[in-house]
Design a protein around this motif. Structure first.
Motif, PDB file in Angstrom:
ATOM      1  N   HIS A  12       0.824  -1.206   0.000  1.00  0.00           N
ATOM      2  CA  HIS A  12       0.000   0.000   0.000  1.00  0.00           C
ATOM      3  C   HIS A  12       0.862   1.261   0.000  1.00  0.00           C
ATOM      4  CE1 HIS A  12      -3.948  -1.745   0.214  1.00  0.00           C
ATOM      5  NE2 HIS A  12      -3.585  -2.543   1.201  1.00  0.00           N
ATOM      6  N   ASP A  13       1.974   1.227   0.711  1.00  0.00           N
ATOM      7  CA  ASP A  13       2.859   2.396   0.753  1.00  0.00           C
ATOM      8  C   ASP A  13       3.387   2.716  -0.648  1.00  0.00           C
ATOM      9  OD1 ASP A  13       4.383   4.401   2.328  1.00  0.00           O
ATOM     10  OD2 ASP A  13       6.105   3.266   1.598  1.00  0.00           O
ATOM     11  N   ILE A  14       3.759   1.679  -1.402  1.00  0.00           N
ATOM     12  CA  ILE A  14       4.258   1.876  -2.761  1.00  0.00           C
ATOM     13  C   ILE A  14       3.154   2.427  -3.662  1.00  0.00           C
ATOM     14  CG2 ILE A  14       5.109   0.688  -4.818  1.00  0.00           C
ATOM     15  CD1 ILE A  14       6.549  -1.257  -2.903  1.00  0.00           C
ATOM     16  N   ALA A  15       1.953   1.845  -3.557  1.00  0.00           N
ATOM     17  CA  ALA A  15       0.847   2.287  -4.405  1.00  0.00           C
ATOM     18  C   ALA A  15       0.459   3.732  -4.117  1.00  0.00           C
ATOM     19  CB  ALA A  15      -0.357   1.363  -4.209  1.00  0.00           C
ATOM     20  N   ARG A  16       0.507   4.138  -2.846  1.00  0.00           N
ATOM     21  CA  ARG A  16       0.119   5.506  -2.494  1.00  0.00           C
ATOM     22  C   ARG A  16       1.133   6.531  -2.972  1.00  0.00           C
ATOM     23  NH1 ARG A  16      -1.714   4.069   3.711  1.00  0.00           N
ATOM     24  NH2 ARG A  16      -3.383   2.620   3.119  1.00  0.00           N
ATOM     25  N   LYS A  17       2.403   6.144  -2.971  1.00  0.00           N
ATOM     26  CA  LYS A  17       3.442   7.064  -3.443  1.00  0.00           C
ATOM     27  C   LYS A  17       3.512   7.094  -4.969  1.00  0.00           C
ATOM     28  CE  LYS A  17       6.421   6.540   0.626  1.00  0.00           C
ATOM     29  NZ  LYS A  17       7.703   5.993   1.128  1.00  0.00           N
ATOM     30  N   GLY A  18       3.060   6.006  -5.579  1.00  0.00           N
ATOM     31  CA  GLY A  18       3.176   5.884  -7.031  1.00  0.00           C
ATOM     32  C   GLY A  18       4.345   4.973  -7.358  1.00  0.00           C
ATOM     33  N   PRO A  19       4.087   3.751  -7.903  1.00  0.00           N
ATOM     34  CA  PRO A  19       5.166   2.802  -8.189  1.00  0.00           C
ATOM     35  C   PRO A  19       6.043   3.269  -9.326  1.00  0.00           C
ATOM     36  CG  PRO A  19       3.073   1.998  -9.028  1.00  0.00           C
ATOM     37  CD  PRO A  19       2.770   3.233  -8.249  1.00  0.00           C
ATOM     38  N   GLY A  20       7.195   2.599  -9.445  1.00  0.00           N
ATOM     39  CA  GLY A  20       8.143   2.939 -10.501  1.00  0.00           C
ATOM     40  C   GLY A  20       7.572   2.745 -11.889  1.00  0.00           C
ATOM     41  N   ARG A  21       8.197   3.352 -12.873  1.00  0.00           N
ATOM     42  CA  ARG A  21       7.656   3.380 -14.231  1.00  0.00           C
ATOM     43  C   ARG A  21       8.308   2.364 -15.167  1.00  0.00           C
ATOM     44  NH1 ARG A  21       4.650   7.929 -15.252  1.00  0.00           N
ATOM     45  NH2 ARG A  21       4.610   9.456 -13.567  1.00  0.00           N
ATOM     46  N   VAL A  22       9.434   1.749 -14.779  1.00  0.00           N
ATOM     47  CA  VAL A  22      10.175   0.899 -15.712  1.00  0.00           C
ATOM     48  C   VAL A  22       9.350  -0.298 -16.154  1.00  0.00           C
ATOM     49  CG1 VAL A  22      12.218  -0.537 -16.033  1.00  0.00           C
ATOM     50  CG2 VAL A  22      12.394   1.621 -14.776  1.00  0.00           C
ATOM     51  N   LEU A  98       2.728  -2.618 -12.051  1.00  0.00           N
ATOM     52  CA  LEU A  98       1.759  -2.382 -13.109  1.00  0.00           C
ATOM     53  C   LEU A  98       0.553  -1.580 -12.644  1.00  0.00           C
ATOM     54  CD1 LEU A  98       1.810  -5.871 -14.853  1.00  0.00           C
ATOM     55  CD2 LEU A  98       3.052  -3.800 -15.481  1.00  0.00           C
ATOM     56  N   GLY A  99       0.525  -1.219 -11.344  1.00  0.00           N
ATOM     57  CA  GLY A  99      -0.568  -0.385 -10.845  1.00  0.00           C
ATOM     58  C   GLY A  99      -1.517  -1.091  -9.898  1.00  0.00           C
ATOM     59  N   GLY A 100      -1.224  -2.334  -9.526  1.00  0.00           N
ATOM     60  CA  GLY A 100      -2.101  -3.055  -8.620  1.00  0.00           C
ATOM     61  C   GLY A 100      -1.790  -2.790  -7.155  1.00  0.00           C
ATOM     62  N   PHE A 101      -2.771  -3.021  -6.308  1.00  0.00           N
ATOM     63  CA  PHE A 101      -2.557  -2.984  -4.859  1.00  0.00           C
ATOM     64  C   PHE A 101      -3.542  -3.954  -4.209  1.00  0.00           C
ATOM     65  CE2 PHE A 101      -5.541   0.387  -5.885  1.00  0.00           C
ATOM     66  CZ  PHE A 101      -6.514   0.323  -4.912  1.00  0.00           C
ATOM     67  N   PRO A 102      -3.193  -4.501  -3.043  1.00  0.00           N
ATOM     68  CA  PRO A 102      -3.986  -5.599  -2.469  1.00  0.00           C
ATOM     69  C   PRO A 102      -5.220  -5.142  -1.705  1.00  0.00           C
ATOM     70  CG  PRO A 102      -2.058  -5.168  -1.105  1.00  0.00           C
ATOM     71  CD  PRO A 102      -1.948  -4.263  -2.300  1.00  0.00           C
ATOM     72  N   THR A 115      -5.810   3.622   0.166  1.00  0.00           N
ATOM     73  CA  THR A 115      -4.941   3.638  -1.014  1.00  0.00           C
ATOM     74  C   THR A 115      -5.711   4.093  -2.248  1.00  0.00           C
ATOM     75  OG1 THR A 115      -3.537   1.876  -0.122  1.00  0.00           O
ATOM     76  CG2 THR A 115      -3.472   2.223  -2.505  1.00  0.00           C
ATOM     77  N   ALA A 116      -6.927   3.595  -2.414  1.00  0.00           N
ATOM     78  CA  ALA A 116      -7.753   4.000  -3.555  1.00  0.00           C
ATOM     79  C   ALA A 116      -7.989   5.509  -3.542  1.00  0.00           C
ATOM     80  CB  ALA A 116      -9.086   3.254  -3.522  1.00  0.00           C
ATOM     81  N   LEU A 117      -8.290   6.057  -2.376  1.00  0.00           N
ATOM     82  CA  LEU A 117      -8.543   7.499  -2.271  1.00  0.00           C
ATOM     83  C   LEU A 117      -7.262   8.301  -2.509  1.00  0.00           C
ATOM     84  CD1 LEU A 117     -10.992   7.539   0.770  1.00  0.00           C
ATOM     85  CD2 LEU A 117     -11.545   7.936  -1.639  1.00  0.00           C
ATOM     86  N   ALA A 118      -6.110   7.763  -2.075  1.00  0.00           N
ATOM     87  CA  ALA A 118      -4.831   8.450  -2.317  1.00  0.00           C
ATOM     88  C   ALA A 118      -4.535   8.517  -3.813  1.00  0.00           C
ATOM     89  CB  ALA A 118      -3.704   7.729  -1.577  1.00  0.00           C
ATOM     90  N   ILE A 119      -4.862   7.461  -4.530  1.00  0.00           N
ATOM     91  CA  ILE A 119      -4.654   7.435  -5.982  1.00  0.00           C
ATOM     92  C   ILE A 119      -5.528   8.483  -6.662  1.00  0.00           C
ATOM     93  CG2 ILE A 119      -5.083   6.018  -8.050  1.00  0.00           C
ATOM     94  CD1 ILE A 119      -4.161   3.596  -6.293  1.00  0.00           C
ATOM     95  N   LEU A 120      -6.782   8.574  -6.248  1.00  0.00           N
ATOM     96  CA  LEU A 120      -7.677   9.580  -6.830  1.00  0.00           C
ATOM     97  C   LEU A 120      -7.250  10.991  -6.439  1.00  0.00           C
ATOM     98  CD1 LEU A 120     -11.139   7.849  -6.278  1.00  0.00           C
ATOM     99  CD2 LEU A 120      -9.818   7.979  -8.402  1.00  0.00           C
ATOM    100  N   GLU A 121      -6.777  11.159  -5.219  1.00  0.00           N
ATOM    101  CA  GLU A 121      -6.384  12.488  -4.750  1.00  0.00           C
ATOM    102  C   GLU A 121      -5.233  13.051  -5.569  1.00  0.00           C
ATOM    103  OE1 GLU A 121      -4.946  14.733  -0.609  1.00  0.00           O
ATOM    104  OE2 GLU A 121      -5.467  12.602  -0.595  1.00  0.00           O
ATOM    105  N   ARG A 122      -4.343  12.194  -6.031  1.00  0.00           N
ATOM    106  CA  ARG A 122      -3.233  12.701  -6.852  1.00  0.00           C
ATOM    107  C   ARG A 122      -3.601  12.798  -8.328  1.00  0.00           C
ATOM    108  NH1 ARG A 122      -0.458   7.316  -5.673  1.00  0.00           N
ATOM    109  NH2 ARG A 122      -0.608   6.157  -7.626  1.00  0.00           N
ATOM    110  N   GLY A 123      -4.890  12.520  -8.655  1.00  0.00           N
ATOM    111  CA  GLY A 123      -5.380  12.751 -10.011  1.00  0.00           C
ATOM    112  C   GLY A 123      -5.225  11.597 -10.965  1.00  0.00           C
ATOM    113  N   ASP A 124      -5.097  10.377 -10.441  1.00  0.00           N
ATOM    114  CA  ASP A 124      -4.915   9.214 -11.302  1.00  0.00           C
ATOM    115  C   ASP A 124      -6.230   8.469 -11.534  1.00  0.00           C
ATOM    116  OD1 ASP A 124      -2.204   9.326 -12.044  1.00  0.00           O
ATOM    117  OD2 ASP A 124      -1.591   8.617 -10.064  1.00  0.00           O
ATOM    118  N   ALA A 125      -6.175   7.486 -12.441  1.00  0.00           N
ATOM    119  CA  ALA A 125      -7.344   6.692 -12.806  1.00  0.00           C
ATOM    120  C   ALA A 125      -7.331   5.370 -12.047  1.00  0.00           C
ATOM    121  CB  ALA A 125      -7.356   6.425 -14.307  1.00  0.00           C
ATOM    122  N   LEU A 126      -8.515   4.970 -11.594  1.00  0.00           N
ATOM    123  CA  LEU A 126      -8.646   3.777 -10.771  1.00  0.00           C
ATOM    124  C   LEU A 126      -9.731   2.883 -11.346  1.00  0.00           C
ATOM    125  CD1 LEU A 126      -7.920   2.332  -8.042  1.00  0.00           C
ATOM    126  CD2 LEU A 126      -9.685   3.764  -6.972  1.00  0.00           C
ATOM    127  N   ALA A 127      -9.432   1.601 -11.559  1.00  0.00           N
ATOM    128  CA  ALA A 127     -10.429   0.633 -12.007  1.00  0.00           C
ATOM    129  C   ALA A 127     -10.933  -0.155 -10.801  1.00  0.00           C
ATOM    130  CB  ALA A 127      -9.833  -0.316 -13.044  1.00  0.00           C
TER     131      ALA A 127
END
Length: 244
Positions: A12-22, A98-102, A115-127
């Motif tokens: 969750h910590d990684i997903a909230r900060k935004g995972p790496g892009r490679v 790839l953008g997943g979180f448990p 975590t879902a709300l943190a993703i939306l708060e930074r302006g990202d898309a959530l499925a």
């Protein structure tokens, strides 16, 4: 990479900060085009998904593959929940990249919601899958739950009803002729994050659109017209808005 299990807290910590892009860009450049070609993917309504800003994409759920196929047809990065058991060892780290979180299923998971709300708060898309779990019967959809709608309302994110077909389990567990249809986003600005408003949003506005598009895709598996998402399903949204 270590094969030891990653804790839920670390994931969750990684997903909230935004995972790496490679890893993500490797999949976008190499794997996603292969998926689109190999499974004869057809898509309509991509223009309905906002190019930026928070948004919740709400598809039906037939397969583990669903989130990946949705990511394959959109240009922006998509984040998604997966059952906690998947996030172990190498597989878990790849899913996070790839953008997943448990999410722990069977009970309210406050960590996953945060975590879902943190993703939306930074302006990202959530499925988020309203059914909550995969429904294997290709002819039927499951009963939607209000969790996805409530997260959309709390996060101030419009919700995009989405239908996906062709990913249901087949021989060798591989999907074929995958079709995805995105409908017009439904605004949530005037709604409150209550069980009542979330329930009405998902049951009266989102799920009728998903159900109608799903039936259309199954009835015409070889053709997805550019405006399919808007045909017929607009009535449900107009009725919903008229009651507000």
């Amino acid at each position: 990479m270590s094969t030891r299990r990653m804790s839920n807290e670390q994931a969750h910590d990684i997903a909230r900060k935004g995972p790496g892009r490679v890893a993500y860009f490797f999949v976008r450049i190499v794997l996603m085009p292969v998926l689109r070609m190999l499974f004869a993917m057809r898509v309509s309504g991509k223009e309905h998904v906002p190019a930026r800003g928070p948004v919740v994409i709400a598809p039906n759920h037939k397969s583990f593959w669903d989130a990946f196929f949705i990511s394959a047809v959109l240009s922006r990065r998509i984040y998604f929940m997966g059952k906690a058991e998947l996030f172990e060892g190498r597989a878990g780290k790849l899913l996070i990249s790839l953008g997943g979180f448990p999410v722990r299923r069977g009970a309210s998971d406050s960590e996953a919601i945060a975590t879902a709300l943190a993703i939306l708060e930074r302006g990202d898309a959530l499925a988020l899958f309203p059914e909550g779990t995969r429904v294997s019967d290709p002819a039927e959809l499951g009963q939607p739950r209000r969790g996805a709608a409530r997260i959309a309302i709390e996060g101030g994110a419009p919700i995009v009803p989405t239908a996906i077909t062709g990913t249901e389990k087949r021989r060798f567990h591989l999907p074929r002729r995958v079709q995805v249809s995105f409908a017009a986003p439904i605004p949530v600005a005037e709604l409150r994050a209550t069980p009542e408003d979330a329930g009405k949003l998902i049951e009266d506005a989102v799920w009728p659109v998903v159900s109608e598009d799903y039936r259309r895709l199954r009835a015409r598996p070889g053709l997805v017209a550019a405006g399919l998402a808007a045909v017929g399903v607009g009535i449900a949204v107009r009725r919903w808005r008229a009651r507000r």
